[in-house]
Write a protein that holds these residues in place. Structure first.
Motif, mmCIF file in Angstrom:
data_model
loop_
_atom_site.group_PDB
_atom_site.id
_atom_site.type_symbol
_atom_site.label_atom_id
_atom_site.label_comp_id
_atom_site.label_asym_id
_atom_site.label_seq_id
_atom_site.Cartn_x
_atom_site.Cartn_y
_atom_site.Cartn_z
ATOM 1 N N TYR A 1 0.831 -1.202 0.000
ATOM 2 C CA TYR A 1 0.000 0.000 0.000
ATOM 3 C C TYR A 1 0.866 1.252 0.000
ATOM 4 N N LEU A 2 1.848 1.302 0.886
ATOM 5 C CA LEU A 2 2.717 2.474 0.972
ATOM 6 C C LEU A 2 3.496 2.682 -0.325
ATOM 7 N N SER A 3 3.995 1.592 -0.906
ATOM 8 C CA SER A 3 4.780 1.704 -2.142
ATOM 9 C C SER A 3 3.924 2.268 -3.275
ATOM 10 N N MET A 4 2.713 1.738 -3.415
ATOM 11 C CA MET A 4 1.834 2.220 -4.483
ATOM 12 C C MET A 4 1.422 3.669 -4.277
ATOM 13 N N GLN A 5 1.080 4.015 -3.041
ATOM 14 C CA GLN A 5 0.605 5.373 -2.785
ATOM 15 C C GLN A 5 1.727 6.402 -2.931
ATOM 16 N N LEU A 6 2.932 6.043 -2.528
ATOM 17 C CA LEU A 6 4.060 6.959 -2.698
ATOM 18 C C LEU A 6 4.411 7.104 -4.180
ATOM 19 N N ALA A 7 4.323 5.982 -4.919
ATOM 20 C CA ALA A 7 4.534 6.066 -6.367
ATOM 21 C C ALA A 7 3.448 6.918 -7.011
ATOM 22 N N TYR A 8 2.239 6.852 -6.465
ATOM 23 C CA TYR A 8 1.143 7.686 -6.948
ATOM 24 C C TYR A 8 1.454 9.169 -6.729
ATOM 25 N N CYS A 9 1.961 9.494 -5.529
ATOM 26 C CA CYS A 9 2.296 10.894 -5.228
ATOM 27 C C CYS A 9 3.360 11.434 -6.175
#
Length: 325
Positions: A144-152
């Motif tokens: 979750y953190l990896s995807m959301q940070l990549a999203y940012c």
């Protein structure tokens, strides 16, 4: 005036005493950090109870305590993402008529502090999940953190992928409670949850696009690359698949969760009957989506009384199915 009196008058006053208020910025940092963590968005993390509730596994204190831990850890992870996002977008937010009031953009929270607190929360969330739950829970939070940070950083500028990432974030919320408690996840549960989330995400994008077309101003740059017709197609498709998935899920085990007491039979097929409430909820939410007023899903869910009543009826029906009434 005596020399002693002069010394007493020239002595610097300590801030915070009566008649001498604290400096203007004092105490703003903790409050700013809390606002940056988006407490209003924490209601989304209640989805961690979705899988255990669907399986009828909320009947023990141990499971409830474990879900509270999972909720807290996911809230910490989501808050970490918000902190990093606002720190990264501070310069752009200052030029926005609404986002300029965010604490980082307004200068209440230094960007370096937001980055540091976000990193700390992320590390605590992942290590806490691995230590207090299981390795897979920690892996899901890491994903979750990896995807959301990549999203940012990047993915929020990629057409269609941006909606897929946000949808996956909701799906991971719904999965993690079951994973933490060792509950098998039904394929229909995953389909219903995933497309239900896509329905709400696409409806939000559609509402923002409608406001942009009406001269309300874009809230995200990528909106100019979507058409309202396309976004309408996406939320209508997602709503249809979510309803279909729920119907197949409700019929899969004869109306009751396999692990629930009602597996032996109940007076009424409550789980199948809950399809009616589920469809009504989708239709009610679609009213706001069609009007272009579903820009804040949490506001729609919490403030619309008919939708809240439908949700309570659905919950009561499913509870009856689990209890075998």
């Amino acid at each position: 005036m005596t020399e002693r009196g002069a010394v007493l008058l020239d002595r610097p006053e300590r801030p915070g005493r009566p008649g001498h208020p604290l400096p203007q910025g004092a105490g703003r940092l903790p409050a700013g950090l809390l606002r940056t963590a988006r407490p209003r968005q924490w209601v989304k993390n209640v989805l961690v109870a979705a899988a255990p509730a669907a399986a009828g596994e909320l009947d023990s204190r141990h499971n409830l305590a474990q879900l509270l831990v999972v909720f807290t850890l996911f809230t910490a992870a989501a808050s970490a993402v918000y902190l990093v996002n606002d720190a990264r977008d501070a310069a752009a937010d200052r030029a926005h008529p609404v986002k300029c009031r965010r604490p980082v953009a307004a200068g209440e929270v230094p960007a370096a502090v937001a980055y540091a607190v976000g990193a700390l929360l992320a590390v605590l969330a992942v290590t806490g999940a691995a230590a207090l739950c299981n390795t897979m829970t920690g892996a899901l939070l890491t994903a979750y953190l990896s995807m959301q940070l990549a999203y940012c950083v990047w993915l929020k500028h990629v057409l269609v992928v941006d909606m897929a990432v946000v949808t996956t974030g909701f799906l991971l919320r719904a999965m993690i409670g079951g994973v933490a408690l060792g509950i098998p996840l039904s394929r229909w549960f995953l389909i219903t949850t995933g497309f239900g989330a896509l329905f709400m995400v696409a409806a939000k994008r559609y509402s923002e696009a409608v406001q942009l077309a009406d001269g309300g101003g874009a809230t995200r740059a990528l909106l100019t690359e979507y058409t309202t017709g396309y976004l309408r197609f996406v939320w209508q498709l997602a709503a249809g698949v979510a309803v279909l998935g729920y119907c197949l899920w409700a019929l899969e085990t004869g109306g009751c969760p396999a692990s629930a007491p009602c597996a032996g039979g109940s007076l009424l097929p409550w789980r199948q009957l809950s399809v009616i409430a589920f469809i009504l909820a989708v239709l009610r939410y679609a009213v706001f989506a069609d009007r272009g007023t579903a820009g804040e899903p949490e506001d729609v869910v919490l403030r619309d009384r008919p939708l809240a009543v439908i949700g309570l009826v659905w919950a009561a029906m499913y509870a009856c199915a689990v209890a075998g009434l």
